[in-house]
Design a protein around this motif. Structure first.
Motif, PDB file in Angstrom:
ATOM      1  N   UNK A 168       0.815  -1.282   0.133  1.00  0.00           N
ATOM      2  CA  UNK A 168       0.056   0.104  -0.119  1.00  0.00           C
ATOM      3  C   UNK A 168       0.866   1.469  -0.178  1.00  0.00           C
ATOM      4  N   UNK A 169       1.951   1.317   0.841  1.00  0.00           N
ATOM      5  CA  UNK A 169       2.889   2.263   1.032  1.00  0.00           C
ATOM      6  C   UNK A 169       3.649   2.604  -0.276  1.00  0.00           C
ATOM      7  N   UNK A 170       4.190   1.643  -0.753  1.00  0.00           N
ATOM      8  CA  UNK A 170       5.275   1.432  -1.968  1.00  0.00           C
ATOM      9  C   UNK A 170       4.318   2.058  -3.080  1.00  0.00           C
ATOM     10  N   UNK A 171       2.885   1.316  -3.213  1.00  0.00           N
ATOM     11  CA  UNK A 171       2.498   1.888  -4.496  1.00  0.00           C
ATOM     12  C   UNK A 171       1.990   3.421  -4.190  1.00  0.00           C
ATOM     13  N   UNK A 172       1.636   3.601  -3.069  1.00  0.00           N
ATOM     14  CA  UNK A 172       1.169   4.959  -2.967  1.00  0.00           C
ATOM     15  C   UNK A 172       2.121   6.099  -3.176  1.00  0.00           C
ATOM     16  N   UNK A 173       3.345   5.735  -2.713  1.00  0.00           N
ATOM     17  CA  UNK A 173       4.611   6.736  -2.960  1.00  0.00           C
ATOM     18  C   UNK A 173       5.134   6.818  -4.517  1.00  0.00           C
ATOM     19  N   UNK A 176       1.419   3.739  -8.309  1.00  0.00           N
ATOM     20  CA  UNK A 176       1.238   2.882  -9.182  1.00  0.00           C
ATOM     21  C   UNK A 176      -0.198   2.238  -8.786  1.00  0.00           C
ATOM     22  N   UNK A 177      -1.143   2.231  -9.895  1.00  0.00           N
ATOM     23  CA  UNK A 177      -2.447   1.697  -9.688  1.00  0.00           C
ATOM     24  C   UNK A 177      -2.513   0.458  -9.156  1.00  0.00           C
ATOM     25  N   UNK A 178      -3.276   0.251  -8.158  1.00  0.00           N
ATOM     26  CA  UNK A 178      -3.274  -1.166  -7.617  1.00  0.00           C
ATOM     27  C   UNK A 178      -4.771  -1.359  -6.959  1.00  0.00           C
ATOM     28  N   UNK A 179      -5.259  -2.486  -6.694  1.00  0.00           N
ATOM     29  CA  UNK A 179      -6.400  -2.998  -6.028  1.00  0.00           C
ATOM     30  C   UNK A 179      -6.318  -4.204  -5.670  1.00  0.00           C
ATOM     31  N   UNK A 180      -6.441  -4.748  -4.403  1.00  0.00           N
ATOM     32  CA  UNK A 180      -6.413  -5.990  -4.088  1.00  0.00           C
ATOM     33  C   UNK A 180      -7.001  -6.178  -2.566  1.00  0.00           C
ATOM     34  N   UNK A 181      -7.210  -7.558  -2.186  1.00  0.00           N
ATOM     35  CA  UNK A 181      -7.866  -7.867  -1.229  1.00  0.00           C
ATOM     36  C   UNK A 181      -6.829  -9.055  -0.274  1.00  0.00           C
ATOM     37  N   UNK A 182      -6.608  -8.750   0.969  1.00  0.00           N
ATOM     38  CA  UNK A 182      -5.751  -9.586   1.678  1.00  0.00           C
ATOM     39  C   UNK A 182      -6.401  -9.919   3.003  1.00  0.00           C
ATOM     40  N   UNK A 183      -5.679 -10.686   4.102  1.00  0.00           N
ATOM     41  CA  UNK A 183      -6.010 -10.898   5.328  1.00  0.00           C
ATOM     42  C   UNK A 183      -7.433 -11.167   5.522  1.00  0.00           C
ATOM     43  N   UNK A 184      -8.065 -11.842   4.229  1.00  0.00           N
ATOM     44  CA  UNK A 184      -9.553 -12.086   4.653  1.00  0.00           C
ATOM     45  C   UNK A 184      -9.728 -13.304   5.507  1.00  0.00           C
ATOM     46  N   UNK A 185     -10.813 -13.115   6.511  1.00  0.00           N
ATOM     47  CA  UNK A 185     -11.211 -14.211   7.454  1.00  0.00           C
ATOM     48  C   UNK A 185     -12.502 -14.236   7.751  1.00  0.00           C
TER      49      UNK A 185
END
Length: 437
Positions: A168-173, A176-185
């Motif tokens: 998130x931070x590296x793409x923001x700085x 870089x366009x990005x979208x993803x889901x993670x840590x799903x519980x």
């Protein structure tokens, strides 16, 4: 067909468009490296020419406090990769400002919390870390956090507290366009990230066309920048001044990380310099509570993702204003072509056309981001989110149509310029032949 109002531009002698000082002009954005945009990529920010074997940094001792982020939570991010990503080196120095919006259980907004601004100086890090870990009131359904002047320490604290993927931070700085889901519980929650560059019309003085630069250097010189400079190249990563008006189309960024949880959710937004500030977006999101339409939805649905849609509505408003100003500018260029028949205007027409082609990819990323939010559902999601996301997608389709109309109109103007000068050359050719006879 889109109808444009007349663009109020000063009278221009001939077709030379003059530049102004580059004060207050946002710099060009970096070309995105898409392979580094998502956690599904197994080698974050690796240089295959350098990282030929496993770095010894992986086994180095790690500080497991917030100061050790991201290695304290994401061991595959070595110091070399973190440095290469620029996520820490691109941070600001000095005082960080944080704005907050709290949505309570009944769907209303906490006005007292919205009026508070938290300043985090370098000397106040311990106090901020304590405040971050204070348990929220039980009636808070969602907390939106807007961060201006993100410092290294604030980044590390937020990353540790909310278990934020470094992508998130590296793409923001790095824009870089990005979208993803993670840590799903199941039955608990997940994390979703959206980093979305977009275009915003900005009115201000002291702008100059940084998209018109020498092919040998990307530096910008002061003084006049006539269109007939044959060494100019087109840089679509730079701002597009609509000279000689005082409007400029600048690249902006929506960068949000959302933690959805059954008890209380969070949205963290990053704000680059010279773009939409945390203060401005915070005020707009807070004003959403004054909308009768949205207030009813917040009360009817407990899905925190609804508030994320309002962030995307801000992007849509920005795009709509962009095409309004661009339509006026194209109308003005068309008038200049018809009145002056100056072939040098074709260079400016090609510049605008190149930016319109670039905007096509940005609009596609916008569409994909809305579809991602719509399709990445919470276990407790209602059909309200589906409907509102579809409303946004319908508006994006309208924007895409506007872009195509303006692009086609530019092609017509360029064809007109080419046809006019072909006829002009033919008219000159006959007297020349007669003079030889």
């Amino acid at each position: 067909m889109q109808v444009c109002s007349t663009l109020a531009l000063p009278a221009v002698r001939g077709t030379t468009i003059y530049s102004r000082n580059r004060h207050d002009m946002p710099g060009r954005t970096p070309a995105p490296t898409y392979r580094h945009a998502t956690p599904s990529g197994p080698w974050p920010w690796m240089d295959f020419d350098v990282d030929t074997h496993t770095s010894s940094s992986v086994s180095a001792e790690v500080d497991h406090t917030w100061k050790g982020y991201p290695q304290n939570l994401f061991g595959n991010w070595t110091p070399e990769q973190v440095d290469r990503s620029g996520m820490l080196t691109h941070c600001h120095s000095g005082t960080c400002r944080i704005y907050t919006v709290d949505v309570v259980k009944d769907g209303t907004f906490d006005k007292d919390m919205a009026s508070k601004v938290l300043n985090v100086p370098v000397s106040g890090l311990d106090e901020f870390w304590e405040s971050v870990n204070v348990k929220r009131p039980e009636n808070v359904r969602l907390r939106a956090i807007f961060v201006d002047n993100m410092t290294v320490d604030v980044l590390k604290m937020l990353g540790t507290k909310y278990n934020i993927e470094p992508f998130f931070f590296s793409s923001s700085m790095n824009w870089i366009p990005s979208r993803y889901q993670e840590a799903e519980k199941d039955n608990e929650g997940d994390h979703i990230t959206i980093v979305l560059p977009f275009i915003r019309a900005r009115h201000g003085r002291n702008v100059r066309p940084v998209s018109l630069v020498s092919s040998s250097s990307l530096s910008v010189t002061s003084g006049r920048a006539p269109l007939e400079d044959s060494n100019q190249i087109i840089d679509t990563q730079a701002s597009l001044p609509l000279l000689p008006s005082e409007w400029v189309l600048v690249h902006d960024l929506l960068a949000v990380h959302m933690v959805r949880h059954v008890e209380s959710s969070s949205i963290i937004s990053y704000h680059p310099r010279q773009r939409t500030s945390a203060k401005r977006l915070h005020a707009l999101i807070q004003r959403t509570s004054n909308s009768v339409y949205w207030s009813k939805m917040f009360k009817a649905s407990s899905d925190p993702t609804l508030l994320l849609l309002t962030y995307l509505w801000y992007v849509l408003y920005a795009w709509d204003e962009t095409f309004e100003e661009l339509c006026k500018y194209i109308s003005w260029l068309e008038t200049q072509v018809l009145n002056t028949n100056d072939i040098q205007l074709t260079r400016q027409l090609h510049i605008v056309q190149a930016h319109l082609l670039h905007y096509r990819s940005l609009l596609q990323a916008f569409r994909k981001s809305v579809e991602f939010v719509r399709d990445t559902r919470n276990p407790a999601v209602s059909q309200v989110l589906q409907r509102e996301a579809d409303n946004l997608l319908s508006e994006i389709s309208r924007l895409e149509s506007l872009r195509m109309i303006q692009s086609d109109r530019l092609k017509n103007i360029m064809d007109l310029v080419g046809a006019s000068h072909t006829r002009g050359f033919g008219d000159l050719e006959i007297p020349l032949r007669r003079s030889r006879l």
